[in-house]
Design an enzyme around this catalytic site. Structure first.
Site, PDB file in Angstrom:
ATOM      1  N   SER A  16      46.502 148.181 -35.640  1.00 23.47           N
ATOM      2  CA  SER A  16      45.804 148.438 -35.000  1.00 23.47           C
ATOM      3  C   SER A  16      44.315 147.899 -34.880  1.00 23.47           C
ATOM      4  O   SER A  16      43.505 148.213 -35.794  1.00 23.47           O
ATOM      5  CB  SER A  16      46.053 149.573 -34.755  1.00 23.47           C
ATOM      6  N   SER A  20      42.193 150.042 -32.830  1.00 22.98           N
ATOM      7  CA  SER A  20      41.356 151.318 -32.042  1.00 22.98           C
ATOM      8  C   SER A  20      41.531 151.370 -32.980  1.00 22.98           C
ATOM      9  O   SER A  20      39.787 152.268 -32.586  1.00 22.98           O
ATOM     10  CB  SER A  20      43.191 152.191 -31.731  1.00 22.98           C
ATOM     11  N   LYS A  78      56.712 154.691 -27.991  1.00 24.02           N
ATOM     12  CA  LYS A  78      55.365 155.340 -26.813  1.00 24.02           C
ATOM     13  C   LYS A  78      56.399 155.999 -26.328  1.00 24.02           C
ATOM     14  O   LYS A  78      56.579 156.597 -25.334  1.00 24.02           O
ATOM     15  CB  LYS A  78      55.120 153.999 -26.049  1.00 24.02           C
ATOM     16  N   ASP A 129      47.196 153.131 -19.652  1.00 24.99           N
ATOM     17  CA  ASP A 129      47.385 151.603 -20.105  1.00 24.99           C
ATOM     18  C   ASP A 129      47.288 151.491 -18.202  1.00 24.99           C
ATOM     19  O   ASP A 129      46.464 150.196 -18.403  1.00 24.99           O
ATOM     20  CB  ASP A 129      48.799 151.301 -20.369  1.00 24.99           C
ATOM     21  N   GLY A 165      58.133 144.695 -18.870  1.00 24.47           N
ATOM     22  CA  GLY A 165      58.118 144.931 -20.199  1.00 24.47           C
ATOM     23  C   GLY A 165      57.293 146.698 -19.624  1.00 24.47           C
ATOM     24  O   GLY A 165      57.000 146.520 -18.170  1.00 24.47           O
TER      25      GLY A 165
END
Ligand SMILES: NC(=O)c1ccc[n+]([C@@H]2O[C@H](COP(=O)([O-])OP(=O)(O)OC[C@H]3O[C@@H](n4cnc5c(N)ncnc54)[C@H](OP(=O)(O)O)[C@@H]3O)[C@@H](O)[C@H]2O)c1
Length: 280
Positions: free
Chosen positions: A20, A22, A71, A108, A136
């Site tokens: 990641s 992030s 998620k 998102d 998706g």
């Protein structure tokens, strides 16, 4: 907002998680805004997700992001899931409230819309038909974002038509589904085309699409950011279309998380983007 005594904490829960970007991005903001705090990668197995989320409050975390595979599962664990995350069917961000309860949202679609806005400040979702390829999780965020921004026609195309139809049924409004074979012709008179499939991601074959019907004035966007330029974006750029890759979506989705956790709206600067790009 001042934070006199607190060491600020947030992180990303995933399995795996060490890939990641992030932590790099959020820790850049801790430095830029001169706040004492840190953002950590949290490698959490699926069976440990509930305990990990419940530990956020006692550990003093303001919240966390969620990545694969958490998620959807996290929606069943937190105390409140907002309408946006429910509509998209996935949560990307958890906020710890003062009483220790957990609230979930999805940033998102904000990330997608603001990444387009940053690249093309005058862009409007209602200026013509948008073509979205793929159905998706990423597509759900893109379709929701475009619909919220006022898109009047979204041509949604997926290899498995039923998944596209499920999105059209859930969101209604401007979404029209088309079969996979129609993807080349569907580009006619479009103002933008967005690849939300995993085709073109590192290690995957490129998206199989002919761009000859796409107007030269149209924007071509991809939500993939590894590589920064997918074969689809490279083909669009070579014929003169403007292009936007998926890195901006990743960077911009982090901004509302900071606002919710720390009361600050951080900026996606060229320096931040270049720093993350150097790792790809
Ligand atoms: N920039 C960002 O912040 C961000 C956010 C989310 C996702 N992403 C990226 O977006 C991509 C998709 O992620 P996701 O979570 O939406 O994945 P997902 O839920 O697994 O969906 C994958 C999509 O790709 C399609 N697909 C896969 N292989 C294909 C092929 N060979 N031919 C045609 N279609 C194919 C699938 O079609 P079927 O339904 O027919 O299988 C489906 O529509 C990934 O590369 C991910 O890294 C980026």
């Amino acid at each position: 907002m001042s934070h006199p005594d607190r060491f600020l904490l947030a992180g990303v829960m995933g399995w795996p998680v060490m890939h990641s970007r992030s932590p790099m991005l959020h820790n850049y903001w801790f430095g830029k805004y001169k706040l004492a705090g840190t953002y950590v990668p949290l490698a959490i197995r699926p069976e440990g997700l509930a305990a990990a989320l419940r530990a956020l409050h006692p550990l003093g975390f303001s919240g966390c992001n969620l990545t694969i595979p958490h998620k959807e599962q996290a929606m069943k664990i937190v105390d409140e899931v907002d309408a946006l995350a429910r509509a998209i069917g996935a949560m990307s961000c958890v906020m710890v409230r003062p009483d220790g309860s957990l609230a979930g949202t999805n940033n998102d679609c904000y990330g997608f819309v603001y990444s387009i806005r940053q690249e093309l400040p005058g862009w409007r979702a209602d200026s013509g038909p948008a073509v979205v390829i793929g159905a998706g999780g990423g597509s759900r965020a893109v379709c929701y974002g475009l619909a919220q921004e006022g898109a009047r026609e979204i041509r949604l195309i997926n290899r498995s038509l039923a998944r596209a139809q499920a999105i059209a049924e859930a969101f209604g409004g401007p979404i029209k589904t088309l079969p996979w074979e129609a993807r080349h012709d569907a580009l006619e008179d479009a103002q933008m085309v967005v690849n939300t499939t995993s085709c073109g991601m590192v290690g995957q074959p490129g998206l199989d699409i002919r761009l000859d019907k796409l107007p030269k004035s149209a924007l071509a966007a991809d939500i993939i950011y590894i590589p920064l330029e997918t074969p689809f974006l490279a083909a669009a750029r070579k014929r003169g279309n403007r292009t936007v890759n998926g890195l901006g979506m990743l960077l911009h989705q982090a901004r509302p998380a900071w606002k919710a956790w720390f009361g600050i709206e951080p900026e996606v600067t060229p320096e931040l983007r270049a720093m993350v790009e150097r790792t790809i």
